[in-house]
Design an enzyme around this catalytic site. Structure first.
Site, PDB file in Angstrom:
ATOM      1  N   MET A   1      -3.412  -7.204  -7.494  1.00 54.21           N
ATOM      2  CA  MET A   1      -2.719  -8.227  -8.270  1.00 54.21           C
ATOM      3  C   MET A   1      -3.649  -9.261  -8.901  1.00 54.21           C
ATOM      4  O   MET A   1      -3.275 -10.411  -9.074  1.00 54.21           O
ATOM      5  CB  MET A   1      -1.667  -8.914  -7.376  1.00 54.21           C
ATOM      6  CG  MET A   1      -0.646  -7.942  -6.793  1.00 54.21           C
ATOM      7  SD  MET A   1       0.197  -6.891  -8.010  1.00 54.21           S
ATOM      8  CE  MET A   1       1.466  -8.017  -8.561  1.00 54.21           C
ATOM      9  N   ARG A   2      -4.853  -8.837  -9.288  1.00 50.14           N
ATOM     10  CA  ARG A   2      -5.760  -9.767  -9.978  1.00 50.14           C
ATOM     11  C   ARG A   2      -6.202  -9.176 -11.313  1.00 50.14           C
ATOM     12  O   ARG A   2      -6.412  -7.969 -11.421  1.00 50.14           O
ATOM     13  CB  ARG A   2      -7.019 -10.010  -9.130  1.00 50.14           C
ATOM     14  CG  ARG A   2      -6.778 -10.825  -7.882  1.00 50.14           C
ATOM     15  CD  ARG A   2      -8.039 -10.868  -7.028  1.00 50.14           C
ATOM     16  NE  ARG A   2      -9.177 -11.447  -7.721  1.00 50.14           N
ATOM     17  CZ  ARG A   2      -9.482 -12.743  -7.708  1.00 50.14           C
ATOM     18  NH1 ARG A   2      -8.750 -13.591  -7.036  1.00 50.14           N
ATOM     19  NH2 ARG A   2     -10.547 -13.190  -8.348  1.00 50.14           N
TER      20      ARG A   2
ATOM     21  N   ASP B   1      -2.338  -5.866 -17.547  1.00 48.46           N
ATOM     22  CA  ASP B   1      -1.423  -4.738 -17.762  1.00 48.46           C
ATOM     23  C   ASP B   1      -1.451  -4.277 -19.218  1.00 48.46           C
ATOM     24  O   ASP B   1      -0.422  -3.870 -19.776  1.00 48.46           O
ATOM     25  CB  ASP B   1       0.010  -5.123 -17.348  1.00 48.46           C
ATOM     26  CG  ASP B   1       0.068  -5.594 -15.894  1.00 48.46           C
ATOM     27  OD1 ASP B   1      -0.594  -4.973 -15.050  1.00 48.46           O
ATOM     28  OD2 ASP B   1       0.769  -6.588 -15.619  1.00 48.46           O
TER      29      ASP B   1
ATOM     30  N   ASN C   1      -4.383   1.704 -13.501  1.00 50.39           N
ATOM     31  CA  ASN C   1      -3.487   0.784 -12.792  1.00 50.39           C
ATOM     32  C   ASN C   1      -2.059   1.306 -12.929  1.00 50.39           C
ATOM     33  O   ASN C   1      -1.697   1.862 -13.966  1.00 50.39           O
ATOM     34  CB  ASN C   1      -3.581  -0.606 -13.441  1.00 50.39           C
ATOM     35  CG  ASN C   1      -2.633  -1.615 -12.826  1.00 50.39           C
ATOM     36  OD1 ASN C   1      -2.550  -1.733 -11.602  1.00 50.39           O
ATOM     37  ND2 ASN C   1      -1.913  -2.350 -13.665  1.00 50.39           N
TER      38      ASN C   1
ATOM     39  N   ARG D   1     -14.603 -16.244 -10.612  1.00 52.03           N
ATOM     40  CA  ARG D   1     -13.938 -14.954 -10.696  1.00 52.03           C
ATOM     41  C   ARG D   1     -14.918 -13.826 -10.970  1.00 52.03           C
ATOM     42  O   ARG D   1     -14.852 -12.759 -10.375  1.00 52.03           O
ATOM     43  CB  ARG D   1     -12.851 -14.983 -11.780  1.00 52.03           C
ATOM     44  CG  ARG D   1     -11.921 -13.797 -11.677  1.00 52.03           C
ATOM     45  CD  ARG D   1     -10.829 -13.849 -12.699  1.00 52.03           C
ATOM     46  NE  ARG D   1     -11.301 -13.340 -13.972  1.00 52.03           N
ATOM     47  CZ  ARG D   1     -10.609 -13.368 -15.087  1.00 52.03           C
ATOM     48  NH1 ARG D   1      -9.429 -13.908 -15.109  1.00 52.03           N
ATOM     49  NH2 ARG D   1     -11.090 -12.858 -16.200  1.00 52.03           N
TER      50      ARG D   1
ATOM     51  N   HIS E   1       1.883   0.034 -13.006  1.00 52.72           N
ATOM     52  CA  HIS E   1       2.625  -1.204 -13.263  1.00 52.72           C
ATOM     53  C   HIS E   1       4.119  -0.878 -13.365  1.00 52.72           C
ATOM     54  O   HIS E   1       4.496   0.078 -14.054  1.00 52.72           O
ATOM     55  CB  HIS E   1       2.128  -1.852 -14.554  1.00 52.72           C
ATOM     56  CG  HIS E   1       2.845  -3.128 -14.868  1.00 52.72           C
ATOM     57  ND1 HIS E   1       2.607  -4.290 -14.161  1.00 52.72           N
ATOM     58  CD2 HIS E   1       3.813  -3.419 -15.770  1.00 52.72           C
ATOM     59  CE1 HIS E   1       3.401  -5.243 -14.633  1.00 52.72           C
ATOM     60  NE2 HIS E   1       4.139  -4.746 -15.611  1.00 52.72           N
TER      61      HIS E   1
ATOM     62  N   GLY F   1       0.776  -1.237   0.000  1.00 56.53           N
ATOM     63  CA  GLY F   1       0.000   0.000   0.000  1.00 56.53           C
ATOM     64  C   GLY F   1       0.803   1.280   0.000  1.00 56.53           C
ATOM     65  O   GLY F   1       0.283   2.343   0.350  1.00 56.53           O
ATOM     66  N   SER F   2       2.071   1.239  -0.451  1.00 54.51           N
ATOM     67  CA  SER F   2       2.848   2.487  -0.435  1.00 54.51           C
ATOM     68  C   SER F   2       2.326   3.484  -1.469  1.00 54.51           C
ATOM     69  O   SER F   2       2.386   4.701  -1.247  1.00 54.51           O
ATOM     70  CB  SER F   2       4.340   2.221  -0.639  1.00 54.51           C
ATOM     71  OG  SER F   2       4.632   1.890  -1.964  1.00 54.51           O
TER      72      SER F   2
ATOM     73  N   GLU G   1      -7.358  -7.126 -20.276  1.00 56.99           N
ATOM     74  CA  GLU G   1      -6.053  -7.697 -20.609  1.00 56.99           C
ATOM     75  C   GLU G   1      -5.051  -7.325 -19.513  1.00 56.99           C
ATOM     76  O   GLU G   1      -4.970  -6.146 -19.127  1.00 56.99           O
ATOM     77  CB  GLU G   1      -5.607  -7.114 -21.957  1.00 56.99           C
ATOM     78  CG  GLU G   1      -4.414  -7.815 -22.564  1.00 56.99           C
ATOM     79  CD  GLU G   1      -3.903  -7.054 -23.787  1.00 56.99           C
ATOM     80  OE1 GLU G   1      -2.720  -7.173 -24.094  1.00 56.99           O
ATOM     81  OE2 GLU G   1      -4.708  -6.310 -24.392  1.00 56.99           O
TER      82      GLU G   1
ATOM     83  N   SER H   1       4.606   2.537 -15.543  1.00 55.58           N
ATOM     84  CA  SER H   1       3.527   3.043 -16.406  1.00 55.58           C
ATOM     85  C   SER H   1       2.225   3.108 -15.623  1.00 55.58           C
ATOM     86  O   SER H   1       1.955   2.255 -14.778  1.00 55.58           O
ATOM     87  CB  SER H   1       3.288   2.087 -17.587  1.00 55.58           C
ATOM     88  OG  SER H   1       4.483   1.805 -18.281  1.00 55.58           O
TER      89      SER H   1
END
Ligand code: GAR
Length: 220
Positions: free
Chosen positions: A90-91, A145, A107, A65, A109, A12-13, A143, A136
C-alpha cells in the site's frame, strides 16, 4: 524456474493464493521471499509458516521515501527475482527506484482501472452506480495504480451489495486473476514491450480478460 518476490502490507491472501498455485505445481514459479513495510503484517506470518524468507523493513527507520524504497528494492534484488509482485502493498514507489524495474514489477488493484485508483474502490463503484466491478493487474510505475494494465476480471454488482460483500466476492476473483497473469508472465507469454503490453508477441490495445473458465484472453 521463474523467481518471484512478493511485497505485501497486510493480510496476504493474494500471496497465499500464488503460493498455493506454486505448491499445486500448476505454474513454473518459485516464490523466494515476502517483503513488507509493516512488521505486523499477517502476510509475513504466512510466509514464515511456509518456510519462505519473510523480511520487514520499517519506513520510519529511513530518512525519506526514496531511501526506504531503495533499501526495500535492494533487499528484493538479493533474491534475484524475475518478477516483483505487489499484492496488497500500500505504498507509492519512488520513480527512480521503480524505473529500474520496468516490466519486472506488477500490482493487483481492486477496480477496473483507470477507474478508481487509490483507496475505497468498492464504495466508489457502488456510489457511482456501476453494475460491473472488477480487478486489474498492471505493470508498476511511479503513478499510483497507474501503469499499463495487463489483465482484468469483471464481476456483476448486485442490488443488495455493500462495500464488504463486493470486496469479499471480488477477492476470490482477484486470486484467479493474479495467478493467471503471473503464470503467463512466467511462461514468457506476457511482457512489456516498447509499444505496450504484448501477449504471445502481439501488442495489445486493451487489457486481457479473465473468462469464466479462468483463461486470460485477448479482446482484440
Ligand atoms: C487486494 O484486494 C488488492 O487488490 C488490494 O489490497 C488487497 C490485498 O489483499 N490492493 C490495493 O488496493 C493496491 N492499491 P490481500 O492482502 O489479502 O492479498
Amino acid at each position: 524456474m521463474f523467481d518471484i518476490v512478493v511485497l505485501a502490507s497486510g493480510r496476504g491472501s493474494n500471496f497465499a493464493a500464488l503460493l498455493a498455485a506454486q505448491t499445486r505445481g500448476e505454474t513454473p514459479i518459485r516464490i523466494r521471499a515476502l517483503l513488507s513495510d509493516k512488521a505486523k503484517a499477517p502476510a509475513l506470518e504466512l510466509a514464515r509458516n511456509a518456510g519462505i524468507a519473510a523480511v520487514a523493513l520499517a519506513p520510519r527507520d529511513y530518512a525519506d521515501r526514496i531511501s526506504f524504497d531503495q533499501a526495500l528494492f535492494a533487499r528484493a534484488a538479493e533474491f534475484t527475482p524475475n518478477l516483483i509482485v505487489l499484492a496488497g502493498y500500500m505504498r507509492v514507489i519512488d520513480a527512480a527506484v521503480i524505473g529500474q524495474w520496468r516490466g519486472k514489477a506488477i500490482n493487483i488493484h481492486p477496480s477496473l482501472l483507470p477507474k478508481y485508483p487509490g483507496l475505497h474502490t468498492h464504495a466508489r463503484a457502488l456510489e457511482a452506480g456501476d453494475n460491473v466491478h472488477g480487478s486489474s493487474v498492471h505493470f508498476v510505475t511511479a503513478e499510483l495504480d497507474g501503469g499499463p494494465v495487463i489483465a482484468q476480471v469483471e464481476m456483476p454488482v448486485c442490488t443488495d451489495d455493500n462495500a464488504d460483500t463486493l470486496a469479499a466476492r471480488l477477492l476470490a476473483q482477484e486470486h484467479r486473476l493474479l495467478i493467471s497473469t503471473v503464470d503467463l508472465i512466467a511462461r514468457g507469454r506476457i511482457a512489456l514491450g516498447a509499444d505496450g503490453i504484448t501477449f504471445d508477441g502481439r501488442t495489445q490495445q486493451a487489457p486481457l480478460k479473465l473468462n469464466a473458465s479462468g483463461t486470460l484472453t485477448s479482446v482484440e
